[in-house]
Design an enzyme around this catalytic site. Structure first.
Site, PDB file in Angstrom:
ATOM      1  N   CYS A  35      -0.731  -4.775   5.792  1.00 40.79           N
ATOM      2  CA  CYS A  35      -0.556  -4.029   4.536  1.00 40.79           C
ATOM      3  C   CYS A  35      -0.438  -2.643   4.377  1.00 40.79           C
ATOM      4  CB  CYS A  35      -2.022  -4.680   3.788  1.00 40.79           C
ATOM      5  SG  CYS A  35      -2.686  -3.760   2.476  1.00 40.79           S
ATOM      6  N   CYS A  38      -3.296  -0.621   2.685  1.00 45.83           N
ATOM      7  CA  CYS A  38      -4.576  -0.683   3.515  1.00 45.83           C
ATOM      8  C   CYS A  38      -4.452   0.403   4.383  1.00 45.83           C
ATOM      9  CB  CYS A  38      -4.661  -2.030   4.217  1.00 45.83           C
ATOM     10  SG  CYS A  38      -4.735  -3.472   2.938  1.00 45.83           S
TER      11      CYS A  38
END
Length: 110
Positions: A35, A38
């Protein structure tokens, strides 16, 4: 997982002790290696942990390796941030955000 300084990694095994049993409010980032947003949050969380460490515990949980906790809190999007206080989730936010905005959103739970 990109670990930020001052940010603890928690797992299904120790979530109850580290998060639900914590004395301070705990900000949990539900995160994943795949991700990109993230990864952007790593330095933000590290800075937050450094500045607010007296008032807030900051931890990360990898959703891919910890499905029990992820499913228990119905986390579907990464990153998801949840604040736990007294063993209960009191706030949830989805998506990367700058530190200033994150601090504003945390102001009512700190």
């Amino acid at each position: 997982m990109i670990k930020a300084p001052g940010v603890t990694e928690v797992t299904d095994a120790d979530f109850e002790a580290e998060v639900l049993g914590a004395d301070l409010p705990v900000l949990v980032e539900f995160t994943a290696d795949w991700c990109p947003p993230c990864r952007q949050m790593g330095p933000v969380l590290g800075a937050l942990a450094g500045e607010e460490g007296e008032r807030l515990k900051v931890v990360q949980l990898d959703v891919d390796t910890n499905p029990t906790t992820t499913n228990a809190y119905k986390v579907l999007s990464m990153p998801t941030f949840m604040v736990f206080r007294g063993g209960e989730p009191v706030k949830a936010m989805v998506g990367a955000r700058p530190k200033r905005r994150l601090l504003e959103e945390l102001s009512d739970v700190l």
